[in-house]
Design a protein around this motif. Structure first.
Motif, mmCIF file in Angstrom:
data_model
loop_
_atom_site.group_PDB
_atom_site.id
_atom_site.type_symbol
_atom_site.label_atom_id
_atom_site.label_comp_id
_atom_site.label_asym_id
_atom_site.label_seq_id
_atom_site.Cartn_x
_atom_site.Cartn_y
_atom_site.Cartn_z
ATOM 1 N N GLU A 1 0.834 -1.343 -0.107
ATOM 2 C CA GLU A 1 0.051 -0.160 0.054
ATOM 3 C C GLU A 1 0.690 1.340 -0.023
ATOM 4 O OE1 GLU A 1 -3.238 0.143 2.708
ATOM 5 O OE2 GLU A 1 -3.661 -1.731 2.254
ATOM 6 N N ARG B 1 -3.926 1.431 -8.426
ATOM 7 C CA ARG B 1 -4.043 1.831 -7.005
ATOM 8 C C ARG B 1 -4.406 3.396 -6.610
ATOM 9 N NH1 ARG B 1 -3.312 -2.321 -3.232
ATOM 10 N NH2 ARG B 1 -4.074 -0.659 -2.008
ATOM 11 N N ASP C 1 -6.426 4.307 -3.028
ATOM 12 C CA ASP C 1 -5.233 5.020 -1.938
ATOM 13 C C ASP C 1 -5.586 6.455 -1.681
ATOM 14 O OD1 ASP C 1 -4.334 2.280 -1.759
ATOM 15 O OD2 ASP C 1 -2.362 2.732 -2.745
ATOM 16 N N ARG D 1 -8.720 6.585 0.633
ATOM 17 C CA ARG D 1 -8.222 5.829 1.730
ATOM 18 C C ARG D 1 -7.530 6.892 2.588
ATOM 19 N NH1 ARG D 1 -3.854 2.191 1.435
ATOM 20 N NH2 ARG D 1 -2.738 4.136 1.461
ATOM 21 N N ASP D 2 -6.408 7.747 1.954
ATOM 22 C CA ASP D 2 -5.788 8.380 2.873
ATOM 23 C C ASP D 2 -6.403 10.029 2.945
ATOM 24 O OD1 ASP D 2 -3.836 6.473 2.769
ATOM 25 O OD2 ASP D 2 -2.637 7.369 1.143
#
Length: 79
Positions: free
Chosen positions: A42, A68, A72, A75-76
């Motif tokens: 990740e 990705r 990502d 998510r971040d």
């Protein structure tokens, strides 16, 4: 690396950080050191190039598989 840190107690001042801005020129045939940090699942993969003669001349490269990036980023940073 892998140490807890405080966002209010920085390693570099804001002025010092921005003083590092700009392009670094490497010449053909110049000796350099390369450092490679491979990602696991990740995080980013990084390659950092440093001049063998002047350690203040650094050029980093970072990458991640394109498929990705959106997941990502969500998510971040949230959607």
């Amino acid at each position: 690396m892998n140490q807890r840190y405080s966002q209010t107690a920085t390693l570099l001042s804001r002025a010092d950080w921005f003083a590092c801005a700009g392009d670094v020129v490497f010449h053909d045939g110049e000796k350099v050191y390369l450092g490679l940090d491979l990602s696991s699942t990740e995080d980013l993969t990084a390659l950092v190039m440093v001049s063998a003669d002047d350690g203040s001349r650094v050029r980093p490269f970072f990458w991640k598989p394109e498929d990705r990036l959106l997941d990502d980023s969500s998510r971040d940073f949230g959607s």
